[in-house]
Design an enzyme around this catalytic site. Structure first.
Site, PDB file in Angstrom:
ATOM      1  N   ILE A 190       9.236  33.535  29.992  1.00 23.19           N
ATOM      2  CA  ILE A 190       8.237  33.740  31.055  1.00 23.19           C
ATOM      3  C   ILE A 190       8.360  35.120  31.688  1.00 23.19           C
ATOM      4  CG2 ILE A 190       7.975  31.304  31.612  1.00 23.19           C
ATOM      5  CD1 ILE A 190       9.898  31.712  33.945  1.00 23.19           C
ATOM      6  N   GLY A 191       9.332  35.895  31.263  1.00 19.88           N
ATOM      7  CA  GLY A 191       9.476  37.233  31.825  1.00 19.88           C
ATOM      8  C   GLY A 191      10.567  38.005  31.121  1.00 19.88           C
ATOM      9  N   GLY A 239      12.864  41.823  31.767  1.00 16.67           N
ATOM     10  CA  GLY A 239      13.112  42.964  32.636  1.00 16.67           C
ATOM     11  C   GLY A 239      14.225  43.835  32.108  1.00 16.67           C
ATOM     12  N   ALA A 240      14.725  44.704  32.987  1.00 19.00           N
ATOM     13  CA  ALA A 240      15.754  45.656  32.568  1.00 19.00           C
ATOM     14  C   ALA A 240      17.063  44.966  32.236  1.00 19.00           C
ATOM     15  CB  ALA A 240      15.969  46.685  33.672  1.00 19.00           C
ATOM     16  N   SER A 241      17.319  43.811  32.849  1.00 21.84           N
ATOM     17  CA  SER A 241      18.616  43.168  32.646  1.00 21.84           C
ATOM     18  C   SER A 241      18.586  42.061  31.594  1.00 21.84           C
ATOM     19  CB  SER A 241      19.111  42.582  33.978  1.00 21.84           C
ATOM     20  OG  SER A 241      18.148  41.704  34.525  1.00 21.84           O
ATOM     21  N   VAL A 259      13.863  36.053  30.830  1.00 16.18           N
ATOM     22  CA  VAL A 259      13.875  34.862  31.667  1.00 16.18           C
ATOM     23  C   VAL A 259      13.086  33.770  30.949  1.00 16.18           C
ATOM     24  CG1 VAL A 259      13.297  33.874  33.897  1.00 16.18           C
ATOM     25  CG2 VAL A 259      14.006  36.263  33.744  1.00 16.18           C
ATOM     26  N   LYS A 262      18.116  33.073  33.021  1.00 19.88           N
ATOM     27  CA  LYS A 262      18.125  34.503  32.703  1.00 19.88           C
ATOM     28  C   LYS A 262      19.247  34.745  31.680  1.00 19.88           C
ATOM     29  CE  LYS A 262      17.396  37.727  35.748  1.00 19.88           C
ATOM     30  NZ  LYS A 262      17.562  38.663  36.899  1.00 19.88           N
ATOM     31  N   ASP A 266      17.691  45.906  46.637  1.00 14.51           N
ATOM     32  CA  ASP A 266      16.522  45.967  45.748  1.00 14.51           C
ATOM     33  C   ASP A 266      15.446  45.006  46.236  1.00 14.51           C
ATOM     34  OD1 ASP A 266      14.987  46.899  43.697  1.00 14.51           O
ATOM     35  OD2 ASP A 266      15.904  45.643  42.147  1.00 14.51           O
TER      36      ASP A 266
END
Length: 997
Positions: free
Chosen positions: A696-697, A699-701, A704, A718, A820
């Site tokens: 569902i997602g 990112g940089a890390s 997800v 994650k 953040d």
């Protein structure tokens, strides 16, 4: 041999010449070297080959002795600690290091500067307590330590300065109460303690003993109680500031009558109540030039004795409960340049001679009940810049004299009963940038002389009776940002010159009698955000170039005679509102718009076809045959797809069984789970469901996944990216994992996302969170789903996120700084409740009382990073508060923190400049219901407080929570107008723990 001797003498003379700088110059060079390299450029002319430093920039010497007496190093971007070598200059009497980036506590060697009379270290980054030894400087007359980060209480030694004349400690982190021992400084003429987080306490009555005081500033000092009448004994006082406190009660008669030398008296932003004193006590204030008691609860009428003071230049009584008329005696105030009385209940007519006898610059009487004519002589002295009469009952014509007032910059007379034509010359005033004439009964045409208003930024004429065409000269206004002229009787074609308005962001000419086609070349308006041409008689096709406008999100062309097809180019737009209804459009609705989100956008176009339109196109028989012809093709495709699906499922099932058996053998040995809550599911079940279909997602890390477990519960997992090498990537991933686990594993709060459990075994790093079905705030706010977020939901999101951050800052030991905070890291549950997430870069701050903690690199996201964090790498709670302020501005405006439409600005700077130039209506998301405008503006004010460029001026997160809760409790003003004087009323004393799980 003689030749050798001569050569030796020449060499020695050159050596002596090269190193002939005197001792004071050497001390200055030593100070220069003690500063960081960024200081070398502004001090590059400090040449060690000179005999003395007396000709160096920023250095002053005594004309007879050549001793350095003054050093002015203001605003040179110097950094590093205070250079102790400066105190080795024996005759140094004046030292200015203000507005630099100096850090660290002040050294004790500062007490060796025994000749100093003036010391200015303001606007730096000094921390720690105030140096007690400063009071040992025998000659010190002026000390300015304002706008730093000094903490703790004012030391008792500060009562021992023998000759001090002025002391400025404002805008620091000083706590405790305002000490009464400062009254021992009987030589003081100026004392500034404003904007420090002192404990709530009354004004020390002993301040009345400081009879030499001429300037006293105690704004924002948490003062409570009434104003002590004893302050009236300060007969030499010329300037008194008591703003932004919690003082209450009436203004004492004896207090005013005693201030016979007062020039400026500022009392705004308290809770003062009762009427203003009346009678002869005002007659004693023959020196009074400025009086500000705004933002209180004052009642009664304005004393005529106050308004007739000859030297009165500024009178501010806005945001009170005053009634009655403006005294006729105001015309006797020959020095009056500023009169602000908005947000009261004043009535009656204005004195006909207002402004005729004084250099009036600013007149703001908005949101009252004044009536009658606007005085003709407001600009008789040629100084008038701002006239704001919004929401009154003024009638008659706009005076011709305003057309001759070339100094005018803002004219806002919205919502009155004005009639007649606008003076022709008023349209073309060269400095006028805001002309707001809405909601009157004005008539006539827009003059061609408008071409002279080259500074015009906002032209607003709605709900009047203007007629005639929009002049072609409108295209000469190169700075025009918005043109709103709806609900008039304008006719003719839209001038083609509008395509030259490169800065235009809003064009609204709805509900007029315009005809003809939409001008070609409209695609050149790259900053156009809002286009409303509805309810006119426009014809022709919709230009496809509208689809090239990069920031257009509001398009209303309804109620016209537009024909032809809907351009497919419109699908490129990210629209929040589209209305093409009640035209003569035909053909298919573009696929992007053929859904429920746009179900009302195409009504009243009989020729349109689409699943949303009940009256489908009545196509010819040939089209019907064509439809039948292709039906069998679609059926065949469905059959083939079904076969492929069955084969695929069978293969997947066999593959899945083999993988499942392998994982059962391997998993127990390789995975190490750690849980933080009582779990209702098996951790091992999670691994089986981590497939690409559940992503569902990303990112940089890492990625997800949404995982629905066998018990029906959904969790978010994650999975951190695997290391690309054994050093950098691995350490970054480990750091993120450890920070997330360390932080979320011990936090229990309803507004912080739950970390159920985690897995760490070699390259396999998993974090399992509660699932938030509505995703992140950014996902909704900056997409076509923004309509789901009405104002009550956005308001609740702001409160939820603020309570989560307040818990981190105030109730975790040690405090936690998120670092953040952004809309992507605020997640929403099924009821749009907000929770703060993503603690991969969070830090604990173990010594907040000693200042901010230094970081090795900037963390956070561009557009959210606080200014001081970006260049100092020092972090504390104020950095989070700035980022949260940006989130508030996102909620209010609906805009992203960074956007090409801002130019070189970010959202914070865009909001500030737009408020100043165009008002709050251009900042607020146009999709918001206007009935919430009062609350929206209050929340916007809080966002502006949080994004103050100076960390000291930002409220604590605890205060932010309280202010947000009070938004719906504060009675709205008649319009909800944004006031720059919105005050912080929250108290750091309150024991507000939030709702912990």
């Amino acid at each position: 041999m003689p030749h050798l001797f001569l050569l030796l003498l020449l060499f020695l003379s050159q050596t002596l010449t090269t190193h002939s700088l005197n001792q004071q110059g050497l001390f200055l060079l030593q100070a220069k070297n003690q500063l960081l390299p960024s200081s070398s450029l502004p001090l590059q002319d400090w040449n060690p080959r000179d005999a003395t430093p007396c000709n160096w920039a920023h250095v002053t010497c005594h004309p007879n002795t050549s001793q350095v007496t003054s050093l002015s190093l203001s605003s040179l971007s110097l950094s590093g600690p205070f250079p102790p070598s400066l105190c080795r200059l024996p005759s140094l009497s004046s030292l200015s290091l203000d507005n630099n980036l100096l850090i660290s506590p002040l050294p004790s060697t500062l007490s060796l500067c025994t000749s100093l009379t003036h010391l200015n270290l303001s606007q730096n980054l000094f921390t720690g307590p105030l140096p007690s030894l400063l009071s040992s400087l025998p000659s010190l007359l002026h000390l300015d330590l304002s706008f730093n980060n000094f903490s703790s209480s004012i030391p008792p030694s500060f009562s021992l300065f023998p000759n001090l004349r002025s002391l400025d400690l404002s805008a620091n982190l000083l706590n405790g109460t305002i000490p009464s021992f400062l009254t021992n400084l009987t030589t003081l003429t100026s004392l500034h303690l404003s904007y420090n987080p002192f404990l709530p306490s009354p004004i020390p009555p002993h301040f009345a003993n400081m009879t030499n005081l001429q300037d006293l500033s105690l704004s924002g000092c948490s003062l409570i109680g009434p104003i002590p009448p004893s302050l009236g004994k300060l007969s030499n006082l010329r300037n008194l500031e008591l703003t932004y406190n919690n003082l209450h009660g009436p203004i004492p008669d004896s207090f005013i009558s005693g201030l016979t030398s007062i020039v400026f008296l500022e009392l705004y932003g308290n809770s003062l109540s009762g009427p203003l004193p009346r009678g002869d006590i005002w007659n004693n204030l023959t020196h009074l030039e400025g009086f500000d008691a705004s933002g209180n609860n004052l009642t009664g009428t304005i004393p005529s004795e106050l308004t007739r003071l000859k030297k009165l230049g500024s009178l501010n009584l806005f945001d009170n409960n005053l009634h009655g008329s403006l005294p006729e005696s105001i015309v006797e105030a020959e020095s009056l340049y500023e009169l602000k009385l908005f947000n009261n209940s004043l009535n009656g007519t204005l004195p006909s001679q207002l402004g005729s006898n004084s250099p009036l610059q600013t007149l703001d009487l908005s949101y009252n009940n004044f009536s009658g004519d606007i005085p003709a002589g407001l600009c008789s002295q040629g100084a008038l810049e701002d006239i704001m009469l919004i929401s009154n009952s003024f009638s008659g014509r706009i005076p011709d004299g305003l057309g001759d007032c070339r100094s005018l910059m803002r004219v806002r007379v919205r919502n009155n009963n004005l009639s007649g034509t606008v003076p022709d010359a008023l349209w073309g005033l060269p400095h006028l940038y805001l002309l707001e004439l809405d909601e009157n009964s004005l008539s006539g045409s827009i003059s061609t002389s408008i071409s002279g208003a080259t500074n015009m930024s906002s032209l607003s004429l709605s709900f009047n009776m203007f007629s005639g065409s929009v002049p072609d000269e409108i295209g000469d206004l190169g700075n025009l940002v918005q043109f709103v002229a709806s609900h008039n009787s304008l006719s003719g074609q839209i001038p083609t010159s509008v395509v030259k308005l490169s800065q235009l962001g809003k064009l609204v000419i709805s509900d007029n009698e315009l005809w003809g086609e939409i001008p070609l070349g409209i695609g050149a308006l790259e900053k156009l955000n809002d286009l409303d041409l509805s309810n006119n008689k426009l014809n022709g096709n919709i230009p496809g170039e509208l689809g090239t406008l990069p920031v257009l999100n509001y398009l209303d062309l309804s109620g016209n005679l537009l024909s032809g097809r809907i351009p497919t180019e419109l699908e490129n737009l990210k629209l929040n509102m589209l209305n093409l209804s009640n035209n003569q459009l035909s053909g298919d609705i573009p696929k992007e718009f053929d859904n429920e989100n746009y179900k009302n956008s195409f009504l009243g176009n009989p020729g349109l076809c689409g699943s949303l339109i009940s009256e489908l196109c009545q196509n010819s028989g040939e089209n019907k045959k064509s439809k039948i012809k292709y039906d069998w093709v679609f059926r065949l495709i469905f059959v083939i797809a079904g076969i492929v699906f069955v084969v695929g499922v069978t293969w997947f099932w066999l593959k899945f069984r083999s993988i499942k058996k392998m994982k059962k053998r391997v998993m127990p040995n390789m995975l190490k789970w750690r849980s933080f809550h009582k779990l209702g599911f098996s951790e091992c079940e999670i691994v089986k469901l981590l497939n690409e279909d559940n992503v569902i997602g990303s990112g940089a890390s890492g990625k997800v996944y949404k995982v629905v477990l066998s018990n029906g519960e959904a969790v978010a997992v994650k999975k951190l990216w695997g290391p690309k090498n054994k050093n950098n990537a691995a350490s970054e991933k480990d750091g993120f994992f450890e920070a997330e686990v360390e932080t979320l594993g011990k936090i229990r709060h309803k507004n912080i996302v739950r970390l159920w459990c985690c897995c760490n075994s070699g390259d396999s790093k998993l974090l399992v969170y509660e699932y938030m079905p509505n995703g992140s705030l950014a996902d909704l706010l900056h997409s076509s789903k923004r309509s789901l977020l009405d104002w009550p939901i956005r308001y609740r999101i702001a409160i939820d996120a603020a309570e989560g951050l307040s818990y981190l800052h105030h109730y975790c030991v040690p405090p936690i700084v998120h670092r953040d905070v952004k809309s992507h890291n605020i997640l929403l549950d099924e009821e749009f409740g907000a929770k703060v997430a993503d603690f991969g870069v969070a830090k604990t701050v173990r010594r907040v009382s000693q200042g901010a903690e230094s970081m090795s690199a900037v963390a956070g996201s561009y557009g959210y990073i606080a200014p001081e964090y970006a260049y100092t790498l020092r972090v504390n709670e104020k950095s989070d508060i700035y980022s949260f302020g940006v989130v508030i501005l996102e909620l209010v405006s609906g805009r992203a923190p960074l956007d090409p439409a801002y130019g070189e600005k970010d959202l914070v700077k865009w909001v500030s400049s737009t408020l100043e130039q165009s008002g709050e209506d251009q900042v607020i998301d146009p999709t918001m219901d206007v009935k919430y405008k009062g609350e929206i503006i209050k929340v916007l004010s809080i966002g502006l407080l949080c994004t103050n460029p100076l960390p000291i001026n930002r409220p604590s997160m605890r205060k932010v929570v309280k202010m947000l809760h009070e938004v719906s409790e504060i009675p709205r003003t008649k319009s909800g107008k944004l006031s720059p004087y919105y005050q912080e009323e929250a108290s750091d004393n309150e024991n507000q723990h939030g709702n912990m799980v």
